[in-house]
Design an enzyme around this catalytic site. Sequence first.
Site, PDB file in Angstrom:
ATOM      1  N   CYS A  70       0.873  -1.067   0.044  1.00 21.96           N
ATOM      2  CA  CYS A  70      -0.023  -0.166  -0.071  1.00 21.96           C
ATOM      3  C   CYS A  70       0.876   1.353  -0.026  1.00 21.96           C
ATOM      4  O   CYS A  70       2.025   1.266   0.037  1.00 21.96           O
ATOM      5  CB  CYS A  70      -1.052  -0.092   1.198  1.00 21.96           C
ATOM      6  SG  CYS A  70       0.071   0.047   2.759  1.00 21.96           S
ATOM      7  N   ALA A  75       3.014   1.589   2.877  1.00 18.71           N
ATOM      8  CA  ALA A  75       4.395   0.800   2.707  1.00 18.71           C
ATOM      9  C   ALA A  75       5.347   1.482   2.103  1.00 18.71           C
ATOM     10  O   ALA A  75       6.448   1.438   2.513  1.00 18.71           O
ATOM     11  CB  ALA A  75       3.995  -0.461   2.334  1.00 18.71           C
ATOM     12  N   ARG A 102      12.684  -3.726   6.128  1.00 18.09           N
ATOM     13  CA  ARG A 102      12.799  -4.619   4.971  1.00 18.09           C
ATOM     14  C   ARG A 102      14.207  -5.168   5.030  1.00 18.09           C
ATOM     15  O   ARG A 102      14.832  -4.972   3.900  1.00 18.09           O
ATOM     16  CB  ARG A 102      12.230  -4.390   3.812  1.00 18.09           C
ATOM     17  CG  ARG A 102      13.053  -3.004   3.253  1.00 18.09           C
ATOM     18  CD  ARG A 102      11.842  -2.329   2.235  1.00 18.09           C
ATOM     19  NE  ARG A 102      12.579  -1.516   1.153  1.00 18.09           N
ATOM     20  CZ  ARG A 102      13.165  -0.372   1.139  1.00 18.09           C
ATOM     21  NH1 ARG A 102      13.116   0.288   2.458  1.00 18.09           N
ATOM     22  NH2 ARG A 102      13.273   0.253   0.300  1.00 18.09           N
ATOM     23  N   HIS A 160       5.903   6.107  -2.515  1.00 15.68           N
ATOM     24  CA  HIS A 160       7.174   6.665  -2.865  1.00 15.68           C
ATOM     25  C   HIS A 160       7.073   8.115  -3.222  1.00 15.68           C
ATOM     26  O   HIS A 160       7.830   8.911  -2.831  1.00 15.68           O
ATOM     27  CB  HIS A 160       7.820   5.986  -4.079  1.00 15.68           C
ATOM     28  CG  HIS A 160       7.925   4.345  -3.956  1.00 15.68           C
ATOM     29  ND1 HIS A 160       7.819   3.480  -4.750  1.00 15.68           N
ATOM     30  CD2 HIS A 160       8.201   3.744  -2.719  1.00 15.68           C
ATOM     31  CE1 HIS A 160       8.095   2.370  -4.643  1.00 15.68           C
ATOM     32  NE2 HIS A 160       8.263   2.243  -3.036  1.00 15.68           N
TER      33      HIS A 160
HETATM   34 FE1  CFM Z   1      13.125   0.108  -5.651  1.00 18.06          FE
HETATM   35 FE2  CFM Z   1      12.755  -2.191  -5.846  1.00 18.06          FE
HETATM   36 FE3  CFM Z   1      11.339  -0.431  -4.406  1.00 18.06          FE
HETATM   37 FE4  CFM Z   1      13.693  -1.180  -3.601  1.00 18.06          FE
HETATM   38 FE5  CFM Z   1      12.628  -3.227  -2.173  1.00 18.06          FE
HETATM   39 FE6  CFM Z   1      11.786  -4.212  -4.202  1.00 18.06          FE
HETATM   40 FE7  CFM Z   1      10.251  -2.365  -2.609  1.00 18.06          FE
HETATM   41 MO1  CFM Z   1      10.966  -4.820  -2.013  1.00 18.06          MO
HETATM   42  S1  CFM Z   1      14.586  -1.384  -5.339  1.00 18.06           S
HETATM   43  S2  CFM Z   1      12.668   0.619  -3.616  1.00 18.06           S
HETATM   44  S3  CFM Z   1      14.587  -1.887  -1.832  1.00 18.06           S
HETATM   45  S4  CFM Z   1      11.156  -0.592  -6.268  1.00 18.06           S
HETATM   46  S5  CFM Z   1      13.021  -5.256  -2.852  1.00 18.06           S
HETATM   47  S6  CFM Z   1      12.394  -4.314  -6.428  1.00 18.06           S
HETATM   48  S7  CFM Z   1       9.631  -4.198  -3.695  1.00 18.06           S
HETATM   49  S8  CFM Z   1      11.077  -2.918  -0.625  1.00 18.06           S
HETATM   50  S9  CFM Z   1       9.340  -0.687  -3.143  1.00 18.06           S
END
Ligand code: CFM
Length: 540
Positions: free
Chosen positions: A56, A59, A90, A191
């Site tokens: 979400c 997160a 994480r 993000h």
């Molecule tokens: Fe970038 Fe990713 Fe992500 Fe990531 Fe991650 Fe991820 Fe993620 Mo899991 S590199 S920041 S450190 S998009 S592994 S492939 S899914 S937490 S939001």
Amino acid sequence: MSDIESTINEMLTPYPEAVKKNRKKHLLVKGAPAACCPPIEANTRTIPGIISQRGCAYAGCKGVVVGPIKDMITITHGPVGCGYYSWGTRRNKARADDITPKDKVYSNLCFTTDMQEPDIVFGGEKKLAKMIDEVVAEFHPRAINICATCPVGLIGDDIGAVAKAAEERHGISVLAYNCEGYKGVSQSAGHHIANNNVMEKIVGTGTERKPGRHVINILGEYNIGGDGWELERILAECGYTVNCVLTGDSTYLDIKNLHLADLNLVQCHRSINYIAEMMETKYGTPWLKVNLIGIESTNESLRQIAQVFNDPALVAKIEEVIERETARVGPILDQYRKVLLGKTAFAIVGGSRSHHYQYLLRDLGMEMIIAGYEFAHRDDYEGRQVIPTIKPDADSKNIPELHLVPDEKMYKDAHVHLNMSKEKYDEIKEKVPLNYYEGIYPNMKEGQIIIDDANHHEVEVLIKTVKPDLFLSGVRDKYIVHKMCVASKQLHAYDYSGPYAGYNGAINFARDVVNALTTPAWKLITPPWEKEETRSESNA
Ligand code: CFM
């Protein structure tokens, strides 16, 4: 019918017509090399009822971008579950030894207002204000983040007003993020919300540039399993000063000075491209998309960075590091390659790694034949040139866009940042793809499959029909695939391992994959359902 067509058929056949039509748009099969990239549908709502792997907005904001800032306290304003389930982090690691006072590492603690029914009925603002006061009295953090969860938005708590009043009371920055889980179709929305606030409220407020000839930031590197530390090691050996890793093992103080670096490296494009772009607009800072996963790609990225700075001494130093490191890890990887040569992988990860890890797998003689992203946007698949053609929808319009302008005092043209003439900069730009990302598609080979927002059913069909040797994913589907007798590794948290980035990371990854593929464990045990006695015992 080709194998791929029948696989896709098998995936789509059980769906009702409308679902079939929808899911088809989220699939690409790499065509002949000359064929152009067909558009893929991405960053749109998951169909209700389908078991998606996505997270979400909360997160994406708390868990991914702002949570790792180690000297800020991040308060989850909401019921206890949201805070509790993001407590484990994480595996974004942080250390205390490089900040003073030494005990200021909060990123692995959990702070939550633990909203109860009366707070939902009468509002949670007072509870939040009280918690900020307690946190300041107990911990004296440099700054505070407040991350909203779904109910906060639904009942209308004004966390911005609470933050502002707390700033006045305590004289420290308190940032409020309206990252309620439902704010977007996935964590990707979080993000963006986090990027906006960090850019608006933190970046640019510092005045201390770290000493060094070439000062760089690594954006979109979260130090999972220590990745950022390995990258800092390599870049320091090459002669760069790493100003800030955003946000793995980062501090509030470093982020304040983010604008004082000469160049931004972008590791994860999906999660941080907003800040890269906004810094380009506001401060003129150029950015370079790098991939520091895999030996060849790390070497290539290091060479590109050196080219950007146009410094012969730096080029020589980088070549020395590349030669030494490649010679050191090469023989070790050769051993692992004997086991891995010709093996195939299927990855379904967030929005970056399915691209980055293709290079490391190729170093090891493997191929990623299916690449999935949970929440990437079209530009992560097809390249940034498609951005102007992406139509905003009701969901993306939900997230505020900051319309920044060049800063009157601090804006410098990119060539000034890099300490060279405009002509030289333009010449370099011809050779090095500055301020650009080409996406995953160009790197894939004919017949390889790209899938957006894959669900459990689709993963099962792909595993059964395409039969990859290795599945790279998250914990949610890791064990399902294990039970299908396919080796499976977590590519988000690296299980309990890492780093996987850079040179040392390549060794760790190769070792872990070899272990996963060669473990005799599966031959030595008989699963309970194959034991006649167990069945009769449990029936008795
Ligand atoms: Fe970038 Fe990713 Fe992500 Fe990531 Fe991650 Fe991820 Fe993620 Mo899991 S590199 S920041 S450190 S998009 S592994 S492939 S899914 S937490 S939001």
